[in-house]
Design a protein around this motif. Structure first.
Motif, PDB file in Angstrom:
ATOM      1  N   ALA A  27      29.730  57.964  68.398  1.00 12.32           N
ATOM      2  CA  ALA A  27      29.735  58.358  66.982  1.00 12.32           C
ATOM      3  C   ALA A  27      28.349  58.173  66.362  1.00 12.32           C
ATOM      4  O   ALA A  27      27.892  58.999  65.570  1.00 12.32           O
ATOM      5  CB  ALA A  27      30.775  57.539  66.208  1.00 12.32           C
ATOM      6  N   LYS A  28      27.663  57.098  66.724  1.00 14.38           N
ATOM      7  CA  LYS A  28      26.341  56.812  66.140  1.00 14.38           C
ATOM      8  C   LYS A  28      25.199  57.545  66.834  1.00 14.38           C
ATOM      9  O   LYS A  28      24.098  57.622  66.297  1.00 14.38           O
ATOM     10  CB  LYS A  28      26.037  55.306  66.250  1.00 14.38           C
ATOM     11  CG  LYS A  28      26.669  54.451  65.177  1.00 14.38           C
ATOM     12  CD  LYS A  28      26.211  53.008  65.308  1.00 14.38           C
ATOM     13  CE  LYS A  28      24.729  52.784  65.146  1.00 14.38           C
ATOM     14  NZ  LYS A  28      24.279  52.415  63.797  1.00 14.38           N
ATOM     15  N   GLY A  29      25.462  58.043  68.063  1.00 16.20           N
ATOM     16  CA  GLY A  29      24.368  58.564  68.861  1.00 16.20           C
ATOM     17  C   GLY A  29      23.438  57.420  69.239  1.00 16.20           C
ATOM     18  O   GLY A  29      22.212  57.565  69.270  1.00 16.20           O
ATOM     19  N   SER A  76      10.451  52.912  64.876  1.00  8.77           N
ATOM     20  CA  SER A  76      10.922  53.768  63.790  1.00  8.77           C
ATOM     21  C   SER A  76      12.427  53.619  63.621  1.00  8.77           C
ATOM     22  O   SER A  76      13.189  53.692  64.573  1.00  8.77           O
ATOM     23  CB  SER A  76      10.589  55.228  64.068  1.00  8.77           C
ATOM     24  OG  SER A  76      11.214  56.054  63.097  1.00  8.77           O
ATOM     25  N   HIS A  77      12.866  53.403  62.384  1.00  7.45           N
ATOM     26  CA  HIS A  77      14.269  53.157  62.103  1.00  7.45           C
ATOM     27  C   HIS A  77      14.398  53.358  60.610  1.00  7.45           C
ATOM     28  O   HIS A  77      13.403  53.442  59.914  1.00  7.45           O
ATOM     29  CB  HIS A  77      14.581  51.703  62.493  1.00  7.45           C
ATOM     30  CG  HIS A  77      16.031  51.485  62.826  1.00  7.45           C
ATOM     31  ND1 HIS A  77      16.585  51.907  63.987  1.00  7.45           N
ATOM     32  CD2 HIS A  77      17.033  50.870  62.158  1.00  7.45           C
ATOM     33  CE1 HIS A  77      17.863  51.544  64.019  1.00  7.45           C
ATOM     34  NE2 HIS A  77      18.160  50.917  62.915  1.00  7.45           N
ATOM     35  N   TYR A  78      15.615  53.440  60.101  1.00 10.17           N
ATOM     36  CA  TYR A  78      15.805  53.549  58.656  1.00 10.17           C
ATOM     37  C   TYR A  78      15.002  54.717  58.097  1.00 10.17           C
ATOM     38  O   TYR A  78      14.463  54.643  56.998  1.00 10.17           O
ATOM     39  CB  TYR A  78      15.355  52.267  57.939  1.00 10.17           C
ATOM     40  CG  TYR A  78      15.946  51.016  58.520  1.00 10.17           C
ATOM     41  CD1 TYR A  78      17.285  50.710  58.293  1.00 10.17           C
ATOM     42  CD2 TYR A  78      15.196  50.162  59.306  1.00 10.17           C
ATOM     43  CE1 TYR A  78      17.842  49.570  58.842  1.00 10.17           C
ATOM     44  CE2 TYR A  78      15.754  49.013  59.847  1.00 10.17           C
ATOM     45  CZ  TYR A  78      17.073  48.730  59.606  1.00 10.17           C
ATOM     46  OH  TYR A  78      17.612  47.605  60.145  1.00 10.17           O
ATOM     47  N   VAL A 101      19.047  55.483  57.723  1.00  9.21           N
ATOM     48  CA  VAL A 101      19.150  54.386  56.766  1.00  9.21           C
ATOM     49  C   VAL A 101      20.555  53.767  56.820  1.00  9.21           C
ATOM     50  O   VAL A 101      21.549  54.489  56.847  1.00  9.21           O
ATOM     51  CB  VAL A 101      18.837  54.914  55.346  1.00  9.21           C
ATOM     52  CG1 VAL A 101      18.984  53.810  54.318  1.00  9.21           C
ATOM     53  CG2 VAL A 101      17.436  55.504  55.294  1.00  9.21           C
ATOM     54  N   SER A 102      20.632  52.443  56.806  1.00 15.56           N
ATOM     55  CA  SER A 102      21.925  51.749  56.874  1.00 15.56           C
ATOM     56  C   SER A 102      22.733  51.991  55.598  1.00 15.56           C
ATOM     57  O   SER A 102      22.169  52.140  54.518  1.00 15.56           O
ATOM     58  CB  SER A 102      21.713  50.251  57.064  1.00 15.56           C
ATOM     59  OG  SER A 102      21.104  49.998  58.301  1.00 15.56           O
ATOM     60  N   PRO A 103      24.078  51.998  55.707  1.00 16.50           N
ATOM     61  CA  PRO A 103      24.936  52.295  54.559  1.00 16.50           C
ATOM     62  C   PRO A 103      25.331  51.058  53.770  1.00 16.50           C
ATOM     63  O   PRO A 103      25.742  50.052  54.343  1.00 16.50           O
ATOM     64  CB  PRO A 103      26.181  52.909  55.220  1.00 16.50           C
ATOM     65  CG  PRO A 103      26.249  52.242  56.555  1.00 16.50           C
ATOM     66  CD  PRO A 103      24.843  51.877  56.956  1.00 16.50           C
ATOM     67  N   ILE A 141      21.242  44.129  53.039  1.00 14.69           N
ATOM     68  CA  ILE A 141      20.327  44.227  54.171  1.00 14.69           C
ATOM     69  C   ILE A 141      21.011  43.506  55.341  1.00 14.69           C
ATOM     70  O   ILE A 141      21.783  42.581  55.126  1.00 14.69           O
ATOM     71  CB  ILE A 141      18.981  43.601  53.759  1.00 14.69           C
ATOM     72  CG1 ILE A 141      17.831  44.198  54.521  1.00 14.69           C
ATOM     73  CG2 ILE A 141      18.978  42.108  53.841  1.00 14.69           C
ATOM     74  CD1 ILE A 141      16.518  44.000  53.778  1.00 14.69           C
ATOM     75  N   GLU A 142      20.759  43.953  56.584  1.00 16.30           N
ATOM     76  CA  GLU A 142      21.515  43.418  57.713  1.00 16.30           C
ATOM     77  C   GLU A 142      21.268  41.926  57.914  1.00 16.30           C
ATOM     78  O   GLU A 142      20.282  41.375  57.447  1.00 16.30           O
ATOM     79  CB  GLU A 142      21.152  44.157  59.016  1.00 16.30           C
ATOM     80  CG  GLU A 142      21.439  45.640  59.014  1.00 16.30           C
ATOM     81  CD  GLU A 142      20.266  46.445  58.499  1.00 16.30           C
ATOM     82  OE1 GLU A 142      19.404  45.888  57.779  1.00 16.30           O
ATOM     83  OE2 GLU A 142      20.231  47.647  58.802  1.00 16.30           O
ATOM     84  N   SER A 143      22.140  41.333  58.722  1.00 20.10           N
ATOM     85  CA  SER A 143      22.087  39.888  58.946  1.00 20.10           C
ATOM     86  C   SER A 143      20.792  39.463  59.632  1.00 20.10           C
ATOM     87  O   SER A 143      20.161  40.237  60.356  1.00 20.10           O
ATOM     88  CB  SER A 143      23.278  39.462  59.805  1.00 20.10           C
ATOM     89  OG  SER A 143      23.235  40.105  61.063  1.00 20.10           O
ATOM     90  N   PRO A 160      28.210  47.820  64.908  1.00 17.19           N
ATOM     91  CA  PRO A 160      26.839  48.050  64.451  1.00 17.19           C
ATOM     92  C   PRO A 160      26.883  48.552  63.009  1.00 17.19           C
ATOM     93  O   PRO A 160      27.968  48.779  62.468  1.00 17.19           O
ATOM     94  CB  PRO A 160      26.357  49.159  65.380  1.00 17.19           C
ATOM     95  CG  PRO A 160      27.599  49.958  65.654  1.00 17.19           C
ATOM     96  CD  PRO A 160      28.769  48.986  65.586  1.00 17.19           C
ATOM     97  N   SER A 161      25.730  48.700  62.382  1.00 15.14           N
ATOM     98  CA  SER A 161      25.718  49.303  61.052  1.00 15.14           C
ATOM     99  C   SER A 161      26.274  50.727  61.152  1.00 15.14           C
ATOM    100  O   SER A 161      26.073  51.413  62.155  1.00 15.14           O
ATOM    101  CB  SER A 161      24.302  49.302  60.485  1.00 15.14           C
ATOM    102  OG  SER A 161      23.393  49.883  61.410  1.00 15.14           O
ATOM    103  N   ALA A 162      26.994  51.171  60.113  1.00 19.17           N
ATOM    104  CA  ALA A 162      27.761  52.422  60.174  1.00 19.17           C
ATOM    105  C   ALA A 162      26.927  53.625  59.736  1.00 19.17           C
ATOM    106  O   ALA A 162      27.302  54.370  58.828  1.00 19.17           O
ATOM    107  CB  ALA A 162      29.030  52.296  59.331  1.00 19.17           C
ATOM    108  N   ASN A 163      25.782  53.803  60.415  1.00 20.16           N
ATOM    109  CA  ASN A 163      24.910  54.948  60.146  1.00 20.16           C
ATOM    110  C   ASN A 163      24.612  55.648  61.466  1.00 20.16           C
ATOM    111  O   ASN A 163      24.636  54.999  62.515  1.00 20.16           O
ATOM    112  CB  ASN A 163      23.586  54.473  59.533  1.00 20.16           C
ATOM    113  CG  ASN A 163      22.962  53.337  60.338  1.00 20.16           C
ATOM    114  OD1 ASN A 163      23.465  52.219  60.340  1.00 20.16           O
ATOM    115  ND2 ASN A 163      21.896  53.636  61.058  1.00 20.16           N
ATOM    116  N   PRO A 164      24.297  56.961  61.423  1.00 19.68           N
ATOM    117  CA  PRO A 164      23.806  57.582  62.650  1.00 19.68           C
ATOM    118  C   PRO A 164      22.553  56.827  63.114  1.00 19.68           C
ATOM    119  O   PRO A 164      21.756  56.388  62.293  1.00 19.68           O
ATOM    120  CB  PRO A 164      23.463  59.017  62.218  1.00 19.68           C
ATOM    121  CG  PRO A 164      24.281  59.259  61.000  1.00 19.68           C
ATOM    122  CD  PRO A 164      24.370  57.924  60.306  1.00 19.68           C
TER     123      PRO A 164
END
Ligand code: TXA
Ligand code: MG
Length: 324
Positions: free
Chosen positions: A60-62, A233-235, A156-158, A185-187, A148-152
């Motif tokens: 789902a996230k790729g 690279s992320h977010y 950017v994290s949701p 912001i994530e843990s 994991p965070s629920a973003n592709p």
């Protein structure tokens, strides 16, 4: 009450009430994917003991298969089902007692029998006990949940249910709508032995250091595999991101800190906790403004490197990094 949301693919939006918790737990028990609100960001959950369900998270996230997942537990006893936490492990026990539930993930030796996909084959497992309704869902399911965070992957994290549905609405079964995430912001990720900070996050490193009584080792270099998800690279928003810009320019969307003179505000008062809570929504808003105005750049004001400011800057640096 559970309702269909025709605008966002097939995912159902579940209310943050006992019926919603029960329905989320029912879907998860059956091997489905449900996005859950935590105090940090929304997580895309599946039962950690079901390799097929875990595989669906990656699909789902790729998400690259080498990037392991955090296992979410309801308490320290459930953590001991997936991680080796000896009765004598005073450091791990002490951190759990002090900071759980909360935005601290502990990396510990993995117990045998954990689905390979969860740990991506590592001998360690990352465990965290989230606060609030996500914890209620874990208790209702009765087994640990990988999330994991629920973003592709790479986006950017949701921090709201709408963000989740925008990114993954046609690939998941449901989202439990708990409103905006408080921390945003994530843990913080900490390897316990020896105590090493792997990711800056929602619990300021200073607090962990105060609890341990000594400074932390740090292994947070982007691109290194200590926390394999710490890719450069992320977010990534669509527009290019430039950091540390003190003055608003006419050819860019300006994200402000410690000023009201901005298109989007991280924190007018210059409060890093508020900036963390708003960060991901601010990046999305800035991207939308850039699109609407035909601008290709987002400028971000400098944020001091203290407390949650370090986690904010870490996410901003990744958002600004060259795209792979
Ligand atoms: O706040 C959070 O941590 C959120 C919510 C949903 O709990 N989750 C989250 O998950 O941020 P994710 O998958 O986006 O980030 C997990 C990070 C990745 O960088 C991954 O590489 C790292 O944790 N990780 C997982 N298992 C690990 C391990 N055994 N050793 C080192 N790093 C690990
Ligand atoms: Mg993530």
């Amino acid at each position: 009450m559970t309702t269909r949301t025709p605008r966002h693919g097939r995912a159902r939006r579940l209310a943050a009430d006992p019926d919603g918790v029960a329905e989320a737990a029912r879907v998860l028990r059956g091997g489905g994917l449900v996005a859950l609100p935590t105090e940090t960001v929304y997580g895309l959950a599946a039962r950690a003991d079901d390799p097929d369900a875990v595989a669906r998270i990656y699909a789902a996230k790729g998400r690259p298969s080498f990037n392991p997942l955090i296992v979410h537990v309801a308490d320290a006893a459930m953590a001991a089902e997936v991680a080796e936490v000896a009765e004598v492990d005073a450091v791990a026990r002490g951190l759990m007692d002090r900071f759980w539930p909360g935005p601290l993930t502990l990396v510990l030796p993995a117990r045998r029998g954990l689905a390979q996909a969860v740990t991506a084959g590592l001998p360690t497992v990352a465990v965290r006990c989230p606060d609030g309704i996500a914890r209620d869902v874990i208790r209702a399911v009765g087994v640990p949940l990988a999330a994991p965070s629920a973003n592709p992957s790479g986006r950017v994290s949701p921090t709201t249910a709408a963000h989740v549905l925008d990114g993954l609405g046609d690939r998941i079964d449901a989202v439990l709508d708990g409103g905006p995430c408080a921390v945003g912001i994530e843990s913080t990720i900490l390897r316990v032995h020896p105590p090493t900070l792997l990711r800056e996050g929602g619990l300021a490193a200073e607090e962990v250091e105060a609890a341990l009584g000594h400074p932390l080792e740090r292994d947070t270099t982007p691109g290194r595999v200590a926390a394999p998800g710490q890719m450069g690279s992320h977010y990534a928003p669509k527009a290019a991101v430039r950091l540390g810009v003190a003055v608003r320019a006419p050819d860019a969307v300006f994200v402000g800190y410690g000023t009201a003179q901005a298109d989007v505000l991280l924190s007018e008062a210059g409060d890093p906790v508020e900036a963390a809570a708003r960060l991901f929504a601010a990046l999305r808003a800035a991207d939308d403004i850039a699109t609407a105005r035909g601008l290709s750049r987002i400028d971000v004001a400098p944020v001091p490197e203290e407390g949650l400011g370090r986690a904010v800057n870490d996410r901003l640096r990744r958002a600004a990094a060259p795209r792979g």
